[in-house]
Design a protein around this motif. Structure first.
Motif, PDB file in Angstrom:
ATOM      1  N   UNK A 271       0.772  -1.229   0.000  1.00  0.00           N
ATOM      2  CA  UNK A 271       0.000   0.000   0.000  1.00  0.00           C
ATOM      3  C   UNK A 271       0.803   1.277   0.000  1.00  0.00           C
ATOM      4  N   UNK A 272       2.130   1.174   0.104  1.00  0.00           N
ATOM      5  CA  UNK A 272       2.972   2.376   0.133  1.00  0.00           C
ATOM      6  C   UNK A 272       4.076   2.227  -0.910  1.00  0.00           C
ATOM      7  N   UNK A 273       4.035   3.041  -1.951  1.00  0.00           N
ATOM      8  CA  UNK A 273       5.050   2.968  -3.004  1.00  0.00           C
ATOM      9  C   UNK A 273       5.983   4.175  -2.973  1.00  0.00           C
ATOM     10  N   UNK A 274       5.597   5.243  -2.274  1.00  0.00           N
ATOM     11  CA  UNK A 274       6.375   6.482  -2.266  1.00  0.00           C
ATOM     12  C   UNK A 274       7.091   6.628  -0.924  1.00  0.00           C
ATOM     13  N   UNK A 275       8.417   6.480  -0.946  1.00  0.00           N
ATOM     14  CA  UNK A 275       9.237   6.582   0.261  1.00  0.00           C
ATOM     15  C   UNK A 275       8.749   5.696   1.402  1.00  0.00           C
ATOM     16  N   UNK A 276       8.455   4.434   1.158  1.00  0.00           N
ATOM     17  CA  UNK A 276       7.981   3.583   2.243  1.00  0.00           C
ATOM     18  C   UNK A 276       9.039   3.431   3.331  1.00  0.00           C
ATOM     19  N   UNK A 277       8.655   3.500   4.585  1.00  0.00           N
ATOM     20  CA  UNK A 277       9.624   3.325   5.670  1.00  0.00           C
ATOM     21  C   UNK A 277      10.030   1.863   5.821  1.00  0.00           C
ATOM     22  N   UNK A 278      11.129   1.655   6.522  1.00  0.00           N
ATOM     23  CA  UNK A 278      11.553   0.307   6.848  1.00  0.00           C
ATOM     24  C   UNK A 278      12.153  -0.477   5.700  1.00  0.00           C
ATOM     25  N   UNK A 279      12.493   0.173   4.593  1.00  0.00           N
ATOM     26  CA  UNK A 279      13.071  -0.549   3.453  1.00  0.00           C
ATOM     27  C   UNK A 279      14.587  -0.672   3.630  1.00  0.00           C
ATOM     28  N   UNK A 280      15.217  -1.425   2.750  1.00  0.00           N
ATOM     29  CA  UNK A 280      16.649  -1.709   2.874  1.00  0.00           C
ATOM     30  C   UNK A 280      17.304  -1.783   1.503  1.00  0.00           C
ATOM     31  N   UNK A 281      18.600  -1.492   1.462  1.00  0.00           N
ATOM     32  CA  UNK A 281      19.370  -1.736   0.253  1.00  0.00           C
ATOM     33  C   UNK A 281      19.246  -3.201  -0.133  1.00  0.00           C
ATOM     34  N   UNK A 282      19.208  -3.457  -1.443  1.00  0.00           N
ATOM     35  CA  UNK A 282      19.100  -4.822  -1.922  1.00  0.00           C
ATOM     36  C   UNK A 282      20.428  -5.382  -2.369  1.00  0.00           C
ATOM     37  N   UNK A 283      20.364  -6.409  -3.192  1.00  0.00           N
ATOM     38  CA  UNK A 283      21.567  -7.080  -3.678  1.00  0.00           C
ATOM     39  C   UNK A 283      22.528  -6.061  -4.305  1.00  0.00           C
ATOM     40  N   UNK A 284      23.779  -6.039  -3.878  1.00  0.00           N
ATOM     41  CA  UNK A 284      24.735  -5.110  -4.495  1.00  0.00           C
ATOM     42  C   UNK A 284      24.850  -5.378  -5.994  1.00  0.00           C
ATOM     43  N   UNK A 285      25.129  -4.356  -6.780  1.00  0.00           N
ATOM     44  CA  UNK A 285      25.233  -4.525  -8.227  1.00  0.00           C
ATOM     45  C   UNK A 285      26.193  -5.641  -8.607  1.00  0.00           C
ATOM     46  N   UNK A 286      25.728  -6.505  -9.479  1.00  0.00           N
ATOM     47  CA  UNK A 286      26.534  -7.650  -9.888  1.00  0.00           C
ATOM     48  C   UNK A 286      26.020  -8.230 -11.191  1.00  0.00           C
ATOM     49  N   UNK A 287      26.916  -8.823 -11.948  1.00  0.00           N
ATOM     50  CA  UNK A 287      26.520  -9.555 -13.147  1.00  0.00           C
ATOM     51  C   UNK A 287      26.404 -11.045 -12.874  1.00  0.00           C
ATOM     52  N   UNK A 288      26.710 -11.458 -11.663  1.00  0.00           N
ATOM     53  CA  UNK A 288      26.603 -12.867 -11.292  1.00  0.00           C
ATOM     54  C   UNK A 288      25.197 -13.130 -10.761  1.00  0.00           C
TER      55      UNK A 288
END
Length: 333
Positions: A271-288
């Motif tokens: 229900x929250x797509x704009x600046x939702x709280x409690x989110x986290x960085x995801x998988x670091x950039x990688x080609x693997x």
């Protein structure tokens, strides 16, 4: 020249790169970093360029001066990893593109960009705007492409543009022009000898049935592009997005794709797509990626830049250090 010119530094400080948004779960980068999470190792071995003048990098330097060591360590999780640049749509994009492409080339890296300036952008929502008309867009994308030169580059083309036609948000009278402009943009960008183009195709929670995207993507020239991009600026998980992407890739005859993992570490907040709280960085950039048709996990959305004036955030694309810290603090690595 290892550092960007003053104009690009100013852009990074002010956070003028546009964001994108949608009530369907969109809001306003590809590398090989492995598991090394030391300060110098975030981008070790990565083929993608890290912007030394990003807002996160400048914030880290400021906090170093203020002896905020814990915050510096957290913000380096963003500053030391490659993320896409969003050149300005309101003005000539060439200075930003040329400076980044040149700096990346000197380091033997690939620069990642987002082209986000289609007319009638974002259906009048948080990132409304775009080129004034078709001719203005053709001029802008031409300036963008010229500035890439022969540098190794990856361009994510026009977040939302196709999905907003599919969901009906973009009025029907604009569809033919948009399809033509996207097709021309792919052709123009692919004239640069070392540029890869991935056309945005929304996210798994937006157009739930990927088959609905097949014909629209074909009409805008997906065959001439290197592939499509998913989850740009969104929060859908890697597993869900990969499954969705594989289905769409198969329907497109084996086309490849990339996924934005910049902020999906905790998945979406319903229900929250704009600046939702409690989110986290995801998988670091990688080609693997472990998936044949999935070329890379990218940080396309620049973590810490606002989705829009919501949940206490600044305007779309503006740097928000408190949100950046929360993303980094919640990250699993």
């Amino acid at each position: 020249m290892r550092r960007l010119n003053h104009a690009l530094a100013v852009l990074a400080v002010l956070g003028l790169a546009a964001g994108c948004s949608s009530a369907h779960g969109r809001a306003d980068t590809a590398s090989d970093t492995g598991d090394d999470t030391t300060k110098a190792g975030y981008a070790a071995g990565s083929p993608f360029w890290v912007d030394p003048e990003s807002s996160a990098a400048q914030q880290a330097r400021l906090w170093e001066q203020q002896d905020r060591d814990d915050d510096v360590e957290l913000i380096r999780r963003i500053a030391d990893r490659p993320a896409a640049l969003w050149p300005p749509g309101e003005t000539d994009p060439a200075p930003t593109v040329r400076a980044a492409a040149s700096a990346a080339s000197e380091e033997g890296k690939t620069a990642v960009f987002v082209a986000y300036n289609i007319p009638h952008r974002d259906c009048g929502q948080h990132s409304a705007g775009g080129s004034q008309d078709a001719d203005a867009y053709r001029e802008w994308i031409g300036q963008f492409a010229d500035a890439l030169g022969e540098a190794e580059a990856l361009v994510v083309l026009e977040p939302d543009a196709v999905a907003h036609m599919v969901d009906g948000c973009t009025p029907g009278e604009y569809h033919a022009e948009r399809e033509q402009l996207l097709s021309e943009a792919i052709t123009r960008l692919k004239q640069q000898p070392n540029t890869k183009v991935y056309l945005d195709a929304g996210n798994a929670d937006w157009i739930r049935e990927p088959d609905k995207l097949v014909e629209p993507l074909r009409r805008v020239g997906i065959e001439q592009a290197d592939g499509f991009a998913l989850n740009v600026s969104n929060f859908q998980t890697d597993d869900e997005t990969t499954e969705y992407g594989v289905r769409l890739a198969e329907a497109l005859g084996g086309k490849h794709f990339v996924i934005d993992t910049s902020r999906n570490g905790n998945g979406p907040l319903p229900g929250v797509w704009c600046n939702p709280p409690g989110r986290a960085l995801g998988t670091p950039p990688t080609t693997q990626t472990g998936e044949r048709t999935l070329d890379a996990y990218l940080w396309i959305k620049r973590p810490g830049e606002s989705d829009g004036d919501c949940e206490g955030g600044p305007d779309a694309g503006r740097w928000w250090p408190e949100y950046a810290l929360e993303l980094a603090r919640n990250a699993k690595d």
